[in-house]
Design a protein around this motif. Structure first.
Motif, PDB file in Angstrom:
ATOM      1  N   GLU A  80      -5.006   5.458  -6.473  1.00  0.00           N
ATOM      2  CA  GLU A  80      -5.420   4.072  -6.683  1.00  0.00           C
ATOM      3  C   GLU A  80      -5.231   3.696  -8.146  1.00  0.00           C
ATOM      4  O   GLU A  80      -5.565   4.470  -9.034  1.00  0.00           O
ATOM      5  CB  GLU A  80      -6.900   3.875  -6.317  1.00  0.00           C
ATOM      6  N   PRO A 107      -2.844   9.396  -1.838  1.00  0.00           N
ATOM      7  CA  PRO A 107      -4.209   9.012  -2.210  1.00  0.00           C
ATOM      8  C   PRO A 107      -4.347   8.729  -3.709  1.00  0.00           C
ATOM      9  O   PRO A 107      -5.027   9.448  -4.444  1.00  0.00           O
ATOM     10  CB  PRO A 107      -5.046  10.219  -1.767  1.00  0.00           C
ATOM     11  N   TYR A 135       0.846  -1.187   0.000  1.00  0.00           N
ATOM     12  CA  TYR A 135       0.000   0.000   0.000  1.00  0.00           C
ATOM     13  C   TYR A 135       0.881   1.236   0.000  1.00  0.00           C
ATOM     14  O   TYR A 135       1.987   1.214   0.519  1.00  0.00           O
ATOM     15  CB  TYR A 135      -0.903   0.033   1.247  1.00  0.00           C
ATOM     16  N   THR A 155       1.077   5.643   0.696  1.00  0.00           N
ATOM     17  CA  THR A 155       0.511   6.673   1.568  1.00  0.00           C
ATOM     18  C   THR A 155      -0.049   7.866   0.800  1.00  0.00           C
ATOM     19  O   THR A 155      -0.617   8.755   1.411  1.00  0.00           O
ATOM     20  CB  THR A 155       1.563   7.149   2.585  1.00  0.00           C
ATOM     21  N   THR A 178      -1.055   0.759  -7.771  1.00  0.00           N
ATOM     22  CA  THR A 178      -1.050   1.385  -6.451  1.00  0.00           C
ATOM     23  C   THR A 178      -2.383   1.158  -5.736  1.00  0.00           C
ATOM     24  O   THR A 178      -3.437   1.049  -6.363  1.00  0.00           O
ATOM     25  CB  THR A 178      -0.802   2.896  -6.559  1.00  0.00           C
ATOM     26  N   ARG A 179      -2.266   1.091  -4.412  1.00  0.00           N
ATOM     27  CA  ARG A 179      -3.438   1.019  -3.539  1.00  0.00           C
ATOM     28  C   ARG A 179      -3.191   1.972  -2.379  1.00  0.00           C
ATOM     29  O   ARG A 179      -2.118   1.952  -1.770  1.00  0.00           O
ATOM     30  CB  ARG A 179      -3.656  -0.409  -3.032  1.00  0.00           C
ATOM     31  N   TYR A 180      -4.180   2.768  -2.057  1.00  0.00           N
ATOM     32  CA  TYR A 180      -4.065   3.780  -1.018  1.00  0.00           C
ATOM     33  C   TYR A 180      -4.281   3.147   0.357  1.00  0.00           C
ATOM     34  O   TYR A 180      -5.296   2.484   0.599  1.00  0.00           O
ATOM     35  CB  TYR A 180      -5.069   4.893  -1.280  1.00  0.00           C
ATOM     36  N   ASN A 213      -5.102   4.308   3.230  1.00  0.00           N
ATOM     37  CA  ASN A 213      -6.283   4.701   4.006  1.00  0.00           C
ATOM     38  C   ASN A 213      -7.547   3.955   3.591  1.00  0.00           C
ATOM     39  O   ASN A 213      -8.542   3.980   4.312  1.00  0.00           O
ATOM     40  CB  ASN A 213      -6.509   6.207   3.906  1.00  0.00           C
ATOM     41  N   ASN A 214      -7.521   3.288   2.428  1.00  0.00           N
ATOM     42  CA  ASN A 214      -8.666   2.495   1.987  1.00  0.00           C
ATOM     43  C   ASN A 214      -8.568   1.046   2.460  1.00  0.00           C
ATOM     44  O   ASN A 214      -9.412   0.228   2.118  1.00  0.00           O
ATOM     45  CB  ASN A 214      -8.779   2.517   0.457  1.00  0.00           C
TER      46      ASN A 214
END
Length: 180
Positions: A18, A16, A12, A14, A42-44, A46-47
Protein backbone atom coordinates in the motif's frame (compact mmCIF):
# COMPACT_ATOMS: atom_id res chain seq x y z
CA UNK A 1 -8.84 8.77 -21.99
CA UNK A 2 -12.04 9.00 -19.96
CA UNK A 3 -11.62 12.65 -19.00
CA UNK A 4 -14.97 14.38 -19.40
CA UNK A 5 -16.93 11.12 -19.23
CA UNK A 6 -19.11 10.33 -16.20
CA UNK A 7 -16.95 7.38 -15.17
CA UNK A 8 -14.36 6.70 -12.50
CA UNK A 9 -11.37 4.41 -12.93
CA UNK A 10 -9.31 2.87 -10.14
CA UNK A 11 -6.21 0.73 -10.04
CA UNK A 12 -5.31 -2.06 -7.63
CA UNK A 13 -2.37 -4.42 -7.41
CA UNK A 14 -2.18 -8.05 -6.36
CA UNK A 15 0.90 -7.65 -4.16
CA UNK A 16 0.26 -6.75 -0.50
CA UNK A 17 1.76 -3.27 -0.85
CA UNK A 18 0.00 0.00 0.00
CA UNK A 19 1.16 3.53 -0.76
CA UNK A 20 4.27 2.85 -2.86
CA UNK A 21 5.11 5.04 -5.86
CA UNK A 22 4.94 3.69 -9.38
CA UNK A 23 8.05 1.95 -10.68
CA UNK A 24 10.45 4.28 -12.56
CA UNK A 25 9.95 2.27 -15.76
CA UNK A 26 6.18 2.72 -15.50
CA UNK A 27 6.51 6.45 -14.82
CA UNK A 28 8.73 6.92 -17.86
CA UNK A 29 6.53 4.87 -20.17
CA UNK A 30 3.38 6.59 -18.91
CA UNK A 31 4.73 9.88 -20.28
CA UNK A 32 4.83 8.27 -23.73
CA UNK A 33 1.15 7.33 -23.25
CA UNK A 34 0.22 10.86 -22.16
CA UNK A 35 -0.29 9.93 -18.49
CA UNK A 36 1.36 11.24 -15.33
CA UNK A 37 1.94 8.68 -12.59
CA UNK A 38 3.63 11.18 -10.28
CA UNK A 39 0.72 11.04 -7.81
CA UNK A 40 0.00 7.31 -8.25
CA UNK A 41 0.28 5.14 -5.15
CA UNK A 42 -0.26 1.38 -4.94
CA UNK A 43 -3.39 -0.08 -3.41
CA UNK A 44 -3.72 -3.74 -2.48
CA UNK A 45 -6.63 -5.51 -4.19
CA UNK A 46 -7.51 -7.59 -1.13
CA UNK A 47 -8.26 -4.38 0.81
CA UNK A 48 -10.89 -3.37 -1.76
CA UNK A 49 -14.53 -4.28 -2.26
CA UNK A 50 -15.34 -4.60 -5.96
CA UNK A 51 -18.81 -6.13 -5.63
CA UNK A 52 -20.61 -3.03 -6.98
CA UNK A 53 -18.07 -2.17 -9.71
CA UNK A 54 -19.44 -2.11 -13.27
CA UNK A 55 -16.32 -3.56 -14.92
CA UNK A 56 -13.14 -5.15 -13.57
CA UNK A 57 -10.21 -5.79 -15.91
CA UNK A 58 -7.10 -7.80 -15.12
CA UNK A 59 -3.96 -8.41 -17.12
CA UNK A 60 -3.40 -12.01 -16.02
CA UNK A 61 -5.80 -14.83 -15.07
CA UNK A 62 -4.50 -14.66 -11.48
CA UNK A 63 -5.58 -10.99 -11.30
CA UNK A 64 -9.12 -11.89 -12.34
CA UNK A 65 -9.33 -14.79 -9.89
CA UNK A 66 -8.05 -12.63 -7.02
CA UNK A 67 -10.52 -9.84 -7.85
CA UNK A 68 -13.44 -12.29 -7.78
CA UNK A 69 -12.37 -14.37 -4.78
CA UNK A 70 -10.74 -11.80 -2.49
CA UNK A 71 -12.33 -8.49 -3.55
CA UNK A 72 -15.77 -9.95 -4.36
CA UNK A 73 -15.96 -8.68 -7.94
CA UNK A 74 -18.86 -10.01 -9.98
CA UNK A 75 -17.75 -12.89 -12.26
CA UNK A 76 -20.05 -11.57 -14.99
CA UNK A 77 -18.31 -8.17 -14.96
CA UNK A 78 -14.70 -9.33 -14.53
CA UNK A 79 -12.51 -10.08 -17.56
CA UNK A 80 -8.97 -10.24 -18.81
CA UNK A 81 -8.43 -6.92 -20.57
CA UNK A 82 -7.50 -8.43 -23.98
CA UNK A 83 -10.46 -10.82 -23.73
CA UNK A 84 -12.93 -8.02 -22.96
CA UNK A 85 -11.73 -5.82 -25.79
CA UNK A 86 -12.10 -8.76 -28.17
CA UNK A 87 -15.66 -9.43 -26.94
CA UNK A 88 -16.62 -5.76 -27.20
CA UNK A 89 -18.83 -5.16 -30.23
CA UNK A 90 -18.07 -2.09 -32.29
CA UNK A 91 -21.61 -0.73 -31.95
CA UNK A 92 -24.68 -1.41 -29.88
CA UNK A 93 -27.88 -1.08 -31.94
CA UNK A 94 -30.27 1.43 -30.43
CA UNK A 95 -27.79 2.79 -27.88
CA UNK A 96 -28.13 6.49 -27.22
CA UNK A 97 -24.72 8.08 -27.62
CA UNK A 98 -25.50 10.72 -24.98
CA UNK A 99 -26.03 8.04 -22.31
CA UNK A 100 -22.49 6.63 -22.26
CA UNK A 101 -22.91 4.94 -18.88
CA UNK A 102 -25.99 2.99 -20.01
CA UNK A 103 -24.22 2.11 -23.26
CA UNK A 104 -21.16 0.82 -21.36
CA UNK A 105 -23.24 -1.23 -18.91
CA UNK A 106 -25.20 -2.78 -21.80
CA UNK A 107 -21.97 -3.67 -23.59
CA UNK A 108 -20.49 -5.27 -20.47
CA UNK A 109 -23.65 -7.38 -20.10
CA UNK A 110 -23.52 -8.31 -23.78
CA UNK A 111 -19.85 -9.30 -23.48
CA UNK A 112 -20.60 -11.44 -20.44
CA UNK A 113 -23.41 -13.19 -22.31
CA UNK A 114 -21.13 -13.83 -25.29
CA UNK A 115 -18.08 -15.01 -23.37
CA UNK A 116 -17.26 -18.69 -22.88
CA UNK A 117 -17.43 -20.31 -19.46
CA UNK A 118 -15.01 -18.74 -17.02
CA UNK A 119 -12.63 -21.72 -16.98
CA UNK A 120 -12.33 -21.69 -20.76
CA UNK A 121 -11.80 -17.95 -21.00
CA UNK A 122 -8.99 -17.75 -18.46
CA UNK A 123 -6.29 -18.74 -20.93
CA UNK A 124 -4.04 -15.95 -22.00
CA UNK A 125 -3.68 -12.47 -20.69
CA UNK A 126 -0.69 -10.19 -20.68
CA UNK A 127 2.73 -10.91 -19.27
CA UNK A 128 3.76 -8.81 -16.26
CA UNK A 129 6.91 -6.90 -17.27
CA UNK A 130 8.18 -6.60 -13.69
CA UNK A 131 11.83 -7.61 -13.59
CA UNK A 132 12.00 -7.85 -17.36
CA UNK A 133 13.98 -5.94 -19.93
CA UNK A 134 13.24 -2.41 -21.11
CA UNK A 135 11.96 -3.96 -24.36
CA UNK A 136 9.44 -6.02 -22.36
CA UNK A 137 8.25 -2.93 -20.46
CA UNK A 138 7.84 -1.00 -23.72
CA UNK A 139 6.01 -3.85 -25.42
CA UNK A 140 3.62 -4.22 -22.49
CA UNK A 141 3.00 -0.46 -22.37
CA UNK A 142 2.27 -0.45 -26.09
CA UNK A 143 -0.19 -3.33 -25.70
CA UNK A 144 -1.94 -1.60 -22.77
CA UNK A 145 -2.17 1.66 -24.70
CA UNK A 146 -3.67 -0.04 -27.78
CA UNK A 147 -6.14 -2.02 -25.67
CA UNK A 148 -7.09 1.09 -23.70
CA UNK A 149 -7.85 3.04 -26.87
CA UNK A 150 -10.00 0.18 -28.21
CA UNK A 151 -11.69 -0.16 -24.81
CA UNK A 152 -12.64 3.51 -24.40
CA UNK A 153 -13.67 3.96 -28.03
CA UNK A 154 -15.75 0.77 -28.08
CA UNK A 155 -17.24 1.04 -24.61
CA UNK A 156 -18.17 4.71 -24.65
CA UNK A 157 -18.47 5.42 -28.38
CA UNK A 158 -15.99 8.29 -28.27
CA UNK A 159 -12.81 8.87 -30.24
CA UNK A 160 -9.65 9.18 -28.16
CA UNK A 161 -7.02 8.29 -30.76
CA UNK A 162 -6.87 11.85 -32.05
CA UNK A 163 -5.99 13.36 -28.66
CA UNK A 164 -3.20 10.95 -27.74
CA UNK A 165 0.44 11.86 -28.27
CA UNK A 166 1.93 10.20 -31.36
CA UNK A 167 3.60 6.86 -30.85
CA UNK A 168 7.34 7.32 -31.32
CA UNK A 169 9.02 5.08 -33.86
CA UNK A 170 11.61 4.26 -31.26
CA UNK A 171 11.48 5.03 -27.58
CA UNK A 172 14.87 5.66 -26.06
CA UNK A 173 15.15 5.11 -22.37
CA UNK A 174 16.74 7.99 -20.55
CA UNK A 175 18.89 7.52 -17.47
CA UNK A 176 17.13 10.40 -15.71
CA UNK A 177 13.44 10.54 -14.81
CA UNK A 178 11.46 12.65 -17.24
CA UNK A 179 9.92 14.60 -14.35
CA UNK A 180 9.98 14.69 -10.58
Amino acid sequence: MTRGLPVRTESYGTLPVEGASALPEAVELAVWCGVSLSEHRTRYLNNASLEDVDLVLGFEPAHVRQAVVDAHASRERTFLMPEFVELLPTALPGAKSEDVVRRARDLVAEAAAGSPASSARMKGGMRDPFGGSWKTYRSTASEIRDLSVALVEGLFGVSVSAVLPPVPGRLIRSRKPLWR
